[in-house]
Design a protein around this motif. Sequence first.
Motif, PDB file in Angstrom:
ATOM      1  N   TYR A  36       0.851  -1.191   0.000  1.00 45.82           N
ATOM      2  CA  TYR A  36       0.000   0.000   0.000  1.00 45.82           C
ATOM      3  C   TYR A  36       0.884   1.236   0.000  1.00 45.82           C
ATOM      4  N   GLY A  37       0.592   2.150  -0.917  1.00 53.43           N
ATOM      5  CA  GLY A  37       1.336   3.405  -0.954  1.00 53.43           C
ATOM      6  C   GLY A  37       0.399   4.588  -0.875  1.00 53.43           C
ATOM      7  N   CYS A  38      -0.039   5.047  -2.037  1.00 54.12           N
ATOM      8  CA  CYS A  38      -0.842   6.271  -2.099  1.00 54.12           C
ATOM      9  C   CYS A  38      -2.333   6.021  -1.894  1.00 54.12           C
ATOM     10  N   GLY A  39      -2.816   4.866  -2.322  1.00 59.97           N
ATOM     11  CA  GLY A  39      -4.237   4.576  -2.209  1.00 59.97           C
ATOM     12  C   GLY A  39      -5.103   5.252  -3.250  1.00 59.97           C
ATOM     13  N   ALA A  41      -4.176   5.285  -6.854  1.00 55.72           N
ATOM     14  CA  ALA A  41      -3.755   4.883  -8.207  1.00 55.72           C
ATOM     15  C   ALA A  41      -2.660   5.755  -8.802  1.00 55.72           C
ATOM     16  N   GLN A  42      -1.794   6.294  -7.928  1.00 53.07           N
ATOM     17  CA  GLN A  42      -0.759   7.204  -8.429  1.00 53.07           C
ATOM     18  C   GLN A  42       0.668   6.670  -8.305  1.00 53.07           C
ATOM     19  N   CYS A  43       0.890   5.592  -7.538  1.00 54.43           N
ATOM     20  CA  CYS A  43       2.285   5.206  -7.272  1.00 54.43           C
ATOM     21  C   CYS A  43       2.661   3.829  -7.818  1.00 54.43           C
ATOM     22  N   GLY A  44       1.692   2.938  -7.951  1.00 52.38           N
ATOM     23  CA  GLY A  44       1.968   1.637  -8.565  1.00 52.38           C
ATOM     24  C   GLY A  44       2.427   0.540  -7.630  1.00 52.38           C
ATOM     25  N   VAL A  45       2.613   0.815  -6.342  1.00 52.21           N
ATOM     26  CA  VAL A  45       3.134  -0.249  -5.472  1.00 52.21           C
ATOM     27  C   VAL A  45       2.126  -1.370  -5.255  1.00 52.21           C
ATOM     28  N   CYS A  46       0.868  -1.091  -5.526  1.00 46.85           N
ATOM     29  CA  CYS A  46      -0.191  -2.098  -5.295  1.00 46.85           C
ATOM     30  C   CYS A  46      -0.513  -2.891  -6.558  1.00 46.85           C
ATOM     31  N   ARG A  56      -4.244  -1.394 -10.665  1.00 46.21           N
ATOM     32  CA  ARG A  56      -3.963  -0.831  -9.337  1.00 46.21           C
ATOM     33  C   ARG A  56      -4.997  -1.391  -8.360  1.00 46.21           C
ATOM     34  N   CYS A  58      -5.424  -0.889  -5.307  1.00 44.96           N
ATOM     35  CA  CYS A  58      -5.921   0.016  -4.253  1.00 44.96           C
ATOM     36  C   CYS A  58      -7.217   0.693  -4.654  1.00 44.96           C
TER      37      CYS A  58
HETATM   38  S1  FES Z   1      -1.237   2.297  -3.551  1.00 43.78           S
HETATM   39 FE1  FES Z   1      -0.451   3.759  -4.952  1.00 43.78          FE
HETATM   40  S2  FES Z   1      -1.280   3.127  -6.875  1.00 43.78           S
HETATM   41 FE2  FES Z   1      -2.203   1.836  -5.405  1.00 43.78          FE
END
Ligand code: FES
Length: 150
Positions: A36-39, A41-46, A56, A58
């Motif tokens: 989980y990163g940004c929640g 859809a902006q960072c891609g970690v999910c 994404r 999240c």
């Molecule tokens: S948590 Fe950042 S894109 Fe999903």
Amino acid sequence: MQTLSINGQDQVVDVPEDMPLLWVLRDVLGLTGTKYGCGIAQCGVCTVHLDGKAVRSCVLPVSNAVGHQITTIEAIGQTPVGQAVQSAWLAHEVVQCGYCQSGQIMAAVALLQTHPEADDQQIVNGMSGNMCRCATYTRIRAAIKSVSKA
Ligand code: FES
Ligand code: FES
């Protein structure tokens, strides 16, 4: 109740249908490789795969994943491309802190499955939605290039 096909196995979960898939994976099923990163859809970690495409998790309601094949980082090494990408990640010593890397690998595999001969520009474009706060971008691109047949 929702029945999900995750990494080749059916999983029945009792969750609200608008719960993001990421929450189901991590908190309900214990598949914590997806982060989980940004929640938003902006960072891609999910990033996970839905029928082989990078999504994404999240922002994906779990009900939208029903009836699709979900693949997570826990199983991506079982596919030929996934195995090649993970080997390339090791060979190029891509990882720094590691937090973004499961999402990076999932994005890279989806890219190479669509573009097995991805060139430099396709690699840049295909990976542009995945952030890395440790700035491992150069090594990520080199690892993908080594798997690409271009
Ligand atoms: S948590 Fe950042 S894109 Fe999903
Ligand atoms: S390796 Fe640290 S955020 Fe990417």
